[in-house]
Scaffold this active site. Structure first.
Site, short mmCIF file in Angstrom:
data_model
loop_
_atom_site.label_atom_id
_atom_site.label_comp_id
_atom_site.label_asym_id
_atom_site.label_seq_id
_atom_site.Cartn_x
_atom_site.Cartn_y
_atom_site.Cartn_z
N GLY A 196 0.78 -1.23 0.00
CA GLY A 196 0.00 0.00 0.00
C GLY A 196 0.81 1.28 0.00
O GLY A 196 0.24 2.37 0.06
N PRO B 42 5.09 -4.41 -0.63
CA PRO B 42 4.76 -3.39 -1.61
C PRO B 42 4.81 -3.91 -3.05
O PRO B 42 5.70 -4.70 -3.40
CB PRO B 42 5.86 -2.34 -1.41
CG PRO B 42 7.02 -3.14 -0.91
CD PRO B 42 6.47 -4.29 -0.13
N ARG C 136 -6.28 1.20 -15.62
CA ARG C 136 -6.45 1.95 -14.36
C ARG C 136 -7.31 3.21 -14.49
O ARG C 136 -8.16 3.46 -13.64
CB ARG C 136 -5.09 2.27 -13.74
CG ARG C 136 -4.25 1.00 -13.44
CD ARG C 136 -3.00 1.27 -12.65
NE ARG C 136 -3.29 1.56 -11.26
CZ ARG C 136 -3.27 2.76 -10.74
NH1 ARG C 136 -2.94 3.81 -11.46
NH2 ARG C 136 -3.56 2.94 -9.47
N TYR D 76 -10.44 2.77 -12.10
CA TYR D 76 -10.35 3.50 -10.82
C TYR D 76 -10.37 5.02 -11.01
O TYR D 76 -10.14 5.75 -10.04
CB TYR D 76 -9.04 3.18 -10.08
CG TYR D 76 -8.67 1.73 -10.00
CD1 TYR D 76 -9.47 0.80 -9.33
CD2 TYR D 76 -7.48 1.27 -10.57
CE1 TYR D 76 -9.11 -0.52 -9.25
CE2 TYR D 76 -7.11 -0.06 -10.48
CZ TYR D 76 -7.93 -0.95 -9.82
OH TYR D 76 -7.55 -2.26 -9.74
N CYS E 14 -13.44 -1.14 -29.21
CA CYS E 14 -14.79 -0.78 -29.59
C CYS E 14 -15.64 -0.51 -28.34
O CYS E 14 -16.57 -1.25 -28.04
CB CYS E 14 -15.35 -1.95 -30.40
SG CYS E 14 -16.64 -1.45 -31.47
N GLU E 15 -15.26 0.52 -27.57
CA GLU E 15 -16.00 0.91 -26.37
C GLU E 15 -15.80 2.41 -26.15
O GLU E 15 -14.68 2.91 -26.27
CB GLU E 15 -15.47 0.18 -25.12
CG GLU E 15 -15.80 -1.28 -25.11
CD GLU E 15 -16.27 -1.78 -23.76
OE1 GLU E 15 -16.69 -0.97 -22.91
OE2 GLU E 15 -16.23 -3.00 -23.59
N TYR F 226 0.40 -2.75 -12.05
CA TYR F 226 -1.01 -3.04 -12.34
C TYR F 226 -1.44 -2.50 -13.72
O TYR F 226 -2.56 -2.03 -13.87
CB TYR F 226 -1.93 -2.48 -11.25
CG TYR F 226 -1.56 -2.98 -9.86
CD1 TYR F 226 -1.83 -4.30 -9.50
CD2 TYR F 226 -0.93 -2.15 -8.95
CE1 TYR F 226 -1.48 -4.77 -8.24
CE2 TYR F 226 -0.58 -2.62 -7.68
CZ TYR F 226 -0.86 -3.93 -7.34
OH TYR F 226 -0.51 -4.39 -6.09
N1 LLP Z 1 -0.44 -7.46 -0.15
C1 LLP Z 1 -1.72 -7.77 -0.35
C2 LLP Z 1 -2.34 -8.80 0.49
C3 LLP Z 1 -2.47 -7.13 -1.35
O1 LLP Z 1 -3.75 -7.43 -1.53
C4 LLP Z 1 -1.84 -6.15 -2.15
C5 LLP Z 1 -2.58 -5.48 -3.20
C6 LLP Z 1 -0.48 -5.85 -1.92
C7 LLP Z 1 0.19 -6.52 -0.91
C8 LLP Z 1 0.27 -4.83 -2.71
O2 LLP Z 1 -0.29 -3.57 -2.64
P1 LLP Z 1 0.46 -2.32 -3.27
O3 LLP Z 1 1.73 -2.10 -2.51
O4 LLP Z 1 0.76 -2.65 -4.69
O5 LLP Z 1 -0.46 -1.18 -3.15
N2 LLP Z 1 -4.93 -2.86 -9.12
C9 LLP Z 1 -4.91 -1.81 -8.13
C10 LLP Z 1 -4.19 -2.22 -6.87
C11 LLP Z 1 -4.77 -3.46 -6.27
C12 LLP Z 1 -4.00 -3.93 -5.10
C13 LLP Z 1 -4.57 -5.17 -4.53
N3 LLP Z 1 -3.80 -5.68 -3.45
C14 LLP Z 1 -4.34 -0.54 -8.74
O6 LLP Z 1 -3.97 -0.56 -9.93
O7 LLP Z 1 -4.26 0.51 -8.10
#
Ligand code: LLP
Length: 405
Positions: free
Chosen positions: A219, A261, A299, A303, A329-330, A358
């Site tokens: 996160g 991360p 994204r 989002y 086509c959207e 992502y």
């Molecule tokens: N650990 C767990 C259990 C998770 O569910 C996630 C992400 C992470 C670590 C890594 O999170 P990060 O550091 O990348 O924020 N597709 C979305 C993000 C979905 C994240 C889901 N879980 C986007 O493009 O913003």
């Protein structure tokens, strides 16, 4: 990466193309070890953010650990030479067959549901396991990426800690880790401290006598636009180390602290270079049509995420407002609406920034449009890791994989 290099590579390998800066990835990964001063620290790269094998191999040579979320992620990591001890498998609504196939690899499970823990315990009594809790705090830049709090499918409730204990006693499971993850792109560090504190409150030696680590998820926020205030991760690192240090004193043992991360490690390293092939002026609204689409980078559509877009081919042109659209086509197939960009001409190349996390990994071949090539650049040397199939090759692969020719 500099404009000239992006242009050079995209001319050499064609567009659309993802270009990754390997040096940036390693710098980001390593700097977390500098910020977080707790000595027993493991940073597990969340490979769901980008499973490009060039990136994974690079991280492996820099002794990275991995957070995996599917059996195929586990298998890929092992194939690339990661040790099973370097992985954590965060299971989420897996089938029994998947549980068995991953268990055979010897990778540690992180389980986030009482019923899954019960099944796991019955099948593998005496095993080590990590438990994912819902820390009752949610965070993250969009509701789809908030993974805790009252409306989420993830994790065991903190109030169910006693039930976790009972299941562990019944099957002699050794709970070696506790885990929580509040969301992706956490802007308020206070939420992290709060979620840590909530989890650590239940992490007492009575319920969990065998702990070796506590995993506080991923996160870490990346600034996608210039307005977002950058988080001072140095202060953050000190604060969380201090929370954890106090906890370890009470627990009676110096535990490992894990983080997972994804975005932070790879987002800023990625560039998607695309090409404009159609220009329109719809009653004053300028629309640039490109050779990419939301199947390559979803994204913004999913989002409402902001990604910087620059015209690589016209660095000194005047600014105009454009819709930057794709070839699908959207109607929603747009990377940006009415964005101020230097004058665009047909055949100009545009770069979409912060495209390392992502983006490719959430891609698809919707409309039967192939995924782009991927190039990894490390110390000035480039390696083509994946090659975009031709339209003919893509059609052939669909045709060949079908049972009903
Ligand atoms: N650990 C767990 C259990 C998770 O569910 C996630 C992400 C992470 C670590 C890594 O999170 P990060 O550091 O990348 O924020 N597709 C979305 C993000 C979905 C994240 C889901 N879980 C986007 O493009 O913003």
């Amino acid at each position: 990466m500099e404009r000239n290099l992006l242009l050079k590579y995209s001319q050499k390998y064609g567009t659309p193309i993802y270009i990754y800066d390997g040096n940036k990835i390693i710098a980001r990964y390593n700097e977390l070890y500098k910020y977080i001063t707790w000595p027993k620290l493991k940073i597990l790269y969340a490979m769901k953010a980008n499973y490009n094998i060039g990136i994974l191999k690079l991280l492996r040579t820099h002794k990275a650990y991995l957070d995996t979320v599917s059996p195929a992620e586990v298998f890929l990591a092992l194939k690339l030479g990661f040790n099973k001890e370097d992985l954590l498998f965060t299971s989420n609504n897996i089938t029994d067959d998947e549980m068995h196939e991953v268990k055979k690899t010897g990778v540690l499970f992180n389980i986030g549901a009482l019923s899954s823990l019960e099944k796991f315990g019955a099948a593998y009594p005496g095993s080590k396991v990590c438990i994912r809790f819902n820390p009752d705090v949610y965070a993250g830049e969009h509701k789809h990426v908030q993974t805790a709090g009252s409306v989420t499918k993830f994790g065991v409730l903190l109030s169910e800690a006693n039930q976790v204990y009972e299941i562990s006693q019944k099957y002699k499971l050794k709970i070696v880790g506790l885990h929580e993850h509040t969301g992706s792109g956490i802007g308020e560090t206070a939420k992290v401290y709060e979620s840590m504190t909530n989890l650590l409150e239940i992490a007492n030696p009575k319920l969990f006598p065998d702990l070796e680590f506590v995993d506080f998820g991923g996160g870490f926020k990346v600034s996608y636009d210039r307005q977002t205030k950058k988080i001072n991760y140095s202060n953050f690192g000190k604060k969380i180390s201090s929370i954890f240090s106090k906890f370890c004193k009470v627990y009676g043992k110096e535990l490992y602290m894990y983080f997972e991360p994804g975005k932070y490690v790879v987002a800023e390293s990625g560039y998607l270079v695309i090409e404009v092939n159609t220009l329109k002026n719809n009653r004053g609204r300028l629309i640039a049509g490109t050779n990419s689409g939301f199947n390559h980078l979803i994204r913004p559509l999913l989002y409402g995420s902001f990604h910087h877009i620059e015209n690589l081919s016209n660095p000194t042109g005047k600014f105009y407002d454009y819709d930057i659209c794709g070839n699908l086509c959207e109607t929603g197939d747009c990377f940006a609406e009415q964005r101020s960009i230097r004058e665009i001409r047909e055949s100009d190349k545009l770069v979409i920034k912060n495209a390392g996390a992502y983006c490719y990994s959430m891609g698809s071949i919707y409309n039967l449009r192939a995924m782009p090539s991927e190039l990894l650049v490390m110390n000035g040397t480039e390696k083509l890791i994946t090659k975009k199939p031709t339209n003919e090759e893509l059609a052939q692969s669909i045709f060949s994989s079908s049972k009903h020719q």
